[in-house]
Scaffold this motif. Structure first.
Motif, PDB file in Angstrom:
ATOM      1  N   THR A 129       0.810  -1.224   0.000  1.00  0.00           N
ATOM      2  CA  THR A 129       0.000   0.000   0.000  1.00  0.00           C
ATOM      3  C   THR A 129       0.843   1.275   0.000  1.00  0.00           C
ATOM      4  O   THR A 129       0.315   2.349  -0.290  1.00  0.00           O
ATOM      5  CB  THR A 129      -0.946   0.036   1.211  1.00  0.00           C
ATOM      6  OG1 THR A 129      -0.178   0.009   2.409  1.00  0.00           O
ATOM      7  CG2 THR A 129      -1.930  -1.113   1.169  1.00  0.00           C
ATOM      8  N   TYR A 130       2.133   1.175   0.290  1.00  0.00           N
ATOM      9  CA  TYR A 130       2.984   2.359   0.352  1.00  0.00           C
ATOM     10  C   TYR A 130       2.985   3.177  -0.947  1.00  0.00           C
ATOM     11  O   TYR A 130       2.819   4.398  -0.910  1.00  0.00           O
ATOM     12  CB  TYR A 130       4.411   1.969   0.751  1.00  0.00           C
ATOM     13  CG  TYR A 130       5.353   3.141   0.771  1.00  0.00           C
ATOM     14  CD1 TYR A 130       5.297   4.072   1.804  1.00  0.00           C
ATOM     15  CD2 TYR A 130       6.282   3.347  -0.245  1.00  0.00           C
ATOM     16  CE1 TYR A 130       6.138   5.151   1.823  1.00  0.00           C
ATOM     17  CE2 TYR A 130       7.123   4.421  -0.231  1.00  0.00           C
ATOM     18  CZ  TYR A 130       7.060   5.325   0.799  1.00  0.00           C
ATOM     19  OH  TYR A 130       7.893   6.404   0.815  1.00  0.00           O
ATOM     20  N   PRO A 131       3.167   2.577  -2.128  1.00  0.00           N
ATOM     21  CA  PRO A 131       3.167   3.375  -3.351  1.00  0.00           C
ATOM     22  C   PRO A 131       1.830   4.093  -3.588  1.00  0.00           C
ATOM     23  O   PRO A 131       1.813   5.253  -4.018  1.00  0.00           O
ATOM     24  CB  PRO A 131       3.421   2.355  -4.472  1.00  0.00           C
ATOM     25  CG  PRO A 131       4.046   1.196  -3.812  1.00  0.00           C
ATOM     26  CD  PRO A 131       3.500   1.179  -2.422  1.00  0.00           C
ATOM     27  N   MET A 132       0.725   3.425  -3.272  1.00  0.00           N
ATOM     28  CA  MET A 132      -0.588   4.061  -3.476  1.00  0.00           C
ATOM     29  C   MET A 132      -0.782   5.224  -2.511  1.00  0.00           C
ATOM     30  O   MET A 132      -1.319   6.264  -2.886  1.00  0.00           O
ATOM     31  CB  MET A 132      -1.704   3.023  -3.293  1.00  0.00           C
ATOM     32  CG  MET A 132      -1.738   1.995  -4.414  1.00  0.00           C
ATOM     33  SD  MET A 132      -3.089   0.827  -4.243  1.00  0.00           S
ATOM     34  CE  MET A 132      -2.447  -0.260  -3.011  1.00  0.00           C
ATOM     35  N   ARG A 133      -0.338   5.056  -1.261  1.00  0.00           N
ATOM     36  CA  ARG A 133      -0.453   6.145  -0.292  1.00  0.00           C
ATOM     37  C   ARG A 133       0.415   7.326  -0.702  1.00  0.00           C
ATOM     38  O   ARG A 133       0.015   8.476  -0.597  1.00  0.00           O
ATOM     39  CB  ARG A 133      -0.037   5.671   1.096  1.00  0.00           C
ATOM     40  CG  ARG A 133      -1.201   5.120   1.887  1.00  0.00           C
ATOM     41  CD  ARG A 133      -0.783   4.798   3.283  1.00  0.00           C
ATOM     42  NE  ARG A 133       0.060   3.605   3.172  1.00  0.00           N
ATOM     43  CZ  ARG A 133       0.914   3.188   4.075  1.00  0.00           C
ATOM     44  NH1 ARG A 133       1.073   3.840   5.175  1.00  0.00           N
ATOM     45  NH2 ARG A 133       1.627   2.108   3.881  1.00  0.00           N
ATOM     46  N   GLY A 134       1.603   7.022  -1.184  1.00  0.00           N
ATOM     47  CA  GLY A 134       2.498   8.087  -1.635  1.00  0.00           C
ATOM     48  C   GLY A 134       1.888   8.862  -2.793  1.00  0.00           C
ATOM     49  O   GLY A 134       1.958  10.093  -2.839  1.00  0.00           O
ATOM     50  N   LEU A 135       1.284   8.143  -3.735  1.00  0.00           N
ATOM     51  CA  LEU A 135       0.631   8.792  -4.869  1.00  0.00           C
ATOM     52  C   LEU A 135      -0.547   9.635  -4.388  1.00  0.00           C
ATOM     53  O   LEU A 135      -0.742  10.773  -4.848  1.00  0.00           O
ATOM     54  CB  LEU A 135       0.148   7.744  -5.876  1.00  0.00           C
ATOM     55  CG  LEU A 135      -0.584   8.278  -7.108  1.00  0.00           C
ATOM     56  CD1 LEU A 135       0.344   9.171  -7.933  1.00  0.00           C
ATOM     57  CD2 LEU A 135      -1.108   7.127  -7.939  1.00  0.00           C
TER      58      LEU A 135
END
Length: 167
Positions: free
Chosen positions: A149-155
């Motif tokens: 989920t880290y990349p989606m949260r960053g986006l």
């Protein structure tokens, strides 16, 4: 001292339980010249294992050797294990059993490990300790979910900041 009949019964019990066990941990609870586990500590260990659908089994090295002789596990030397030998026979999740027994040994240093039989193979003490020190399944799943989920949260944060600057 046990009679021949008692030893035969114990050997039969070992031969029946060893193949059905998901993990068998070889431990020493008392070394020559050192103080071993007390009765209270041994009771605590057995109670802990019962909660994991496992048991602690103490018997003679000769009977253990006879029980595992026909399987011929590479690296298993029962007579090379010092002190009194006990077996943890785990019928539940092998990783949970290894972790709980390792945690118990940290509080009770008289409990020493010699290795384990897992998935039909003997694993040495260093490999067993690596397994025992692994985080629990829930922690590993949580870490995986966090990494996914880290990349989606960053986006989402980046898009939110862009939206704030445009208004």
């Amino acid at each position: 001292m046990k009679s021949k009949i008692q030893k035969k019964e114990e050997l039969g019990l070992l031969k029946n339980k060893l193949p059905g066990s998901k993990i068998t941990i070889f431990t020493s609870f008392s070394k020559a010249g050192e103080k071993g586990l007390s009765v209270a500590q041994m009771t605590e260990l057995k109670r802990l294992l019962r909660s994991l659908k496992s048991e602690y089994f103490v018997t003679k090295k000769t009977l253990i050797d006879l029980a595992v002789r026909d399987k011929q596990y590479d690296g298993l030397d029962v007579y090379g294990m010092g002190g009194s030998v006990g077996l943890v026979l785990g019928d539940d999740d092998p990783y949970a059993v290894a972790k709980k027994v390792y945690e118990f040994s940290k509080k009770n240093p008289a409990l020493y490990f010699w290795g384990a039989i897992m998935n039909g193979k003997f694993i040495a003490i260093d490999t067993f300790l690596e397994i025992a020190k692994m985080p629990s399944r829930e922690v590993l799943i949580g870490r995986l979910v966090g990494m996914l989920t880290y990349p989606m949260r960053g986006l989402a944060v980046a898009l939110s900041e862009v939206a704030k600057t445009r208004t």
